[in-house]
Write a protein that holds these residues in place. Structure first.
Motif, PDB file in Angstrom:
ATOM      1  N   LEU A  91       3.450  -5.720   6.061  1.00 51.24           N
ATOM      2  CA  LEU A  91       2.562  -4.746   6.683  1.00 51.24           C
ATOM      3  C   LEU A  91       1.497  -4.330   5.687  1.00 51.24           C
ATOM      4  CD1 LEU A  91       2.312  -3.095   9.356  1.00 51.24           C
ATOM      5  CD2 LEU A  91       3.599  -1.292   8.200  1.00 51.24           C
ATOM      6  N   LEU A  92       0.238  -4.579   6.022  1.00 48.95           N
ATOM      7  CA  LEU A  92      -0.860  -4.260   5.119  1.00 48.95           C
ATOM      8  C   LEU A  92      -1.374  -2.851   5.397  1.00 48.95           C
ATOM      9  CD1 LEU A  92      -2.853  -7.625   5.056  1.00 48.95           C
ATOM     10  CD2 LEU A  92      -0.768  -6.958   3.842  1.00 48.95           C
ATOM     11  N   ALA A 142      15.449  -2.291   6.590  1.00 51.76           N
ATOM     12  CA  ALA A 142      15.297  -2.569   5.168  1.00 51.76           C
ATOM     13  C   ALA A 142      13.811  -2.647   4.845  1.00 51.76           C
ATOM     14  CB  ALA A 142      15.990  -3.882   4.803  1.00 51.76           C
ATOM     15  N   VAL A 143      13.313  -1.704   4.083  1.00 52.94           N
ATOM     16  CA  VAL A 143      11.872  -1.621   3.810  1.00 52.94           C
ATOM     17  C   VAL A 143      11.643  -1.478   2.315  1.00 52.94           C
ATOM     18  CG1 VAL A 143      11.866   0.876   4.204  1.00 52.94           C
ATOM     19  CG2 VAL A 143       9.734  -0.401   4.375  1.00 52.94           C
ATOM     20  N   ARG A 144      10.606  -2.136   1.815  1.00 52.01           N
ATOM     21  CA  ARG A 144      10.251  -2.015   0.409  1.00 52.01           C
ATOM     22  C   ARG A 144       8.755  -1.810   0.294  1.00 52.01           C
ATOM     23  NH1 ARG A 144      11.336  -7.801  -2.367  1.00 52.01           N
ATOM     24  NH2 ARG A 144      10.384  -6.710  -4.135  1.00 52.01           N
ATOM     25  N   SER A 145       8.359  -0.986  -0.659  1.00 54.35           N
ATOM     26  CA  SER A 145       6.940  -0.765  -0.924  1.00 54.35           C
ATOM     27  C   SER A 145       6.487  -1.758  -1.982  1.00 54.35           C
ATOM     28  CB  SER A 145       6.702   0.669  -1.396  1.00 54.35           C
ATOM     29  OG  SER A 145       7.022   1.590  -0.370  1.00 54.35           O
ATOM     30  N   VAL A 146       5.334  -2.362  -1.752  1.00 53.50           N
ATOM     31  CA  VAL A 146       4.836  -3.436  -2.602  1.00 53.50           C
ATOM     32  C   VAL A 146       3.513  -3.018  -3.225  1.00 53.50           C
ATOM     33  CG1 VAL A 146       4.092  -5.842  -2.653  1.00 53.50           C
ATOM     34  CG2 VAL A 146       5.975  -5.149  -1.165  1.00 53.50           C
ATOM     35  N   GLY A 147       3.356  -3.327  -4.514  1.00 55.70           N
ATOM     36  CA  GLY A 147       2.134  -2.996  -5.223  1.00 55.70           C
ATOM     37  C   GLY A 147       1.192  -4.174  -5.327  1.00 55.70           C
ATOM     38  N   ARG A 148       0.367  -4.151  -6.367  1.00 59.27           N
ATOM     39  CA  ARG A 148      -0.657  -5.179  -6.548  1.00 59.27           C
ATOM     40  C   ARG A 148      -0.080  -6.573  -6.774  1.00 59.27           C
ATOM     41  NH1 ARG A 148      -5.767  -3.076  -7.785  1.00 59.27           N
ATOM     42  NH2 ARG A 148      -5.835  -0.811  -8.007  1.00 59.27           N
ATOM     43  N   LEU A 208       2.081  -7.993  -5.057  1.00 65.83           N
ATOM     44  CA  LEU A 208       2.367  -8.587  -3.744  1.00 65.83           C
ATOM     45  C   LEU A 208       3.702  -9.325  -3.727  1.00 65.83           C
ATOM     46  CD1 LEU A 208      -1.163  -9.952  -2.714  1.00 65.83           C
ATOM     47  CD2 LEU A 208      -0.110  -7.753  -2.179  1.00 65.83           C
ATOM     48  N   ALA A 209       4.702  -8.740  -4.391  1.00 63.73           N
ATOM     49  CA  ALA A 209       6.039  -9.329  -4.406  1.00 63.73           C
ATOM     50  C   ALA A 209       6.768  -8.928  -3.122  1.00 63.73           C
ATOM     51  CB  ALA A 209       6.802  -8.857  -5.643  1.00 63.73           C
ATOM     52  N   GLY A 222       0.828  -1.195   0.000  1.00 61.71           N
ATOM     53  CA  GLY A 222       0.000   0.000   0.000  1.00 61.71           C
ATOM     54  C   GLY A 222       0.863   1.246   0.000  1.00 61.71           C
ATOM     55  N   ASP A 223       0.444   2.238  -0.768  1.00 62.44           N
ATOM     56  CA  ASP A 223       1.253   3.445  -0.930  1.00 62.44           C
ATOM     57  C   ASP A 223       0.446   4.699  -0.615  1.00 62.44           C
ATOM     58  OD1 ASP A 223       3.666   4.717  -1.575  1.00 62.44           O
ATOM     59  OD2 ASP A 223       2.978   5.156  -3.606  1.00 62.44           O
ATOM     60  N   GLY A 224      -0.459   4.573   0.360  1.00 60.95           N
ATOM     61  CA  GLY A 224      -1.254   5.719   0.764  1.00 60.95           C
ATOM     62  C   GLY A 224      -0.545   6.558   1.807  1.00 60.95           C
TER      63      GLY A 224
END
Length: 230
Positions: A45-46, A28-34, A36-37, A10-12
């Protein structure tokens, strides 16, 4: 418990803020899109709308810890995952500001085991927020309380600003009053504390004449104020 790698789905407003704070603190954090990789993250974290939590959780492969950020949604929405918890930052967020929005904030942590609570409190520590435990079944009442302070406060401010505009007063003049009310520890003040019913009736008459659509709101708040005072 600490997490070395976290994937944020989620990128809100909330997702971006938390991801920025984690990166700021060396996680170490990554943003994940649709897609779900999520990779081999220790925690997924949802940061998605409440209505999407269950669907996204079901689409994730079991293995890592999974958590959601909702204030009202129970842990059952994270099925089939058993390594799960929730953390709700008790704050309002905007995209215009950064991770400093978390400074001084509290967060409610829910878990179904000691290990889950340890995970939730560890994550709260990584965010730099104050954490407290919240029973899963108490989430609706807890979230209702947050609504009073956040969403309903906006409604009250907007109503007051409308009355100020009706008399040609600048709505921004209300802001120092609002801040001082908080600084004074929400000490009761105004005609209700003095049982000054004549003044209250005068308010109602003026509102009824100039902005009648706001009379029901004033009456409801007035009644609630008197009831709480008793």
């Amino acid at each position: 418990m600490t997490f070395e790698s976290i994937s944020v789905v989620g990128d809100g407003q909330v997702g971006r803020t938390l991801a920025a704070r984690l990166a700021e603190r060396g996680t170490a954090v990554r943003s994940v899109g649709r897609d779900l990789a999520v990779g081999d993250a220790d925690l997924v974290l949802l940061a998605v709308p409440d209505r999407a939590i269950a669907e996204v959780a079901q689409a994730l492969e079991p293995g890592p810890w999974v958590a959601h950020l909702s204030g009202a949604t129970t842990l059952a929405a994270l099925a089939p995952h058993t390594r799960r918890f929730s953390i709700h930052p008790l704050q309002t967020f905007t995209l215009e500001r950064g991770p400093e929005q978390l400074d001084g904030a509290w967060a409610a942590v829910s878990g179904e085991s000691g290990e889950a609570l340890e995970a939730g409190f560890g994550f709260a520590h990584a965010l730099g927020v104050h954490a407290f435990e919240l029973a899963d079944e108490d989430r609706p009442l807890y979230h209702a309380a947050a609504m009073f302070v956040a969403a309903f406060l906006v409604t009250i401010h907007d109503a007051a600003a409308e009355l100020f505009r009706a008399v040609g007063a600048p709505p921004e003049a209300l802001e120092p009053l609002l801040r001082r009310t908080i600084e004074n520890g929400f000490a009761p003040t105004g005609p209700h504390t003095r049982a000054d019913w004549a003044t209250i009736e005068g308010h109602l008459a003026a509102i009824r004449e100039r902005r009648p659509e706001l009379e029901p709101l004033y009456r409801a708040l007035s009644d609630a104020t008197m009831e709480l005072a008793r």
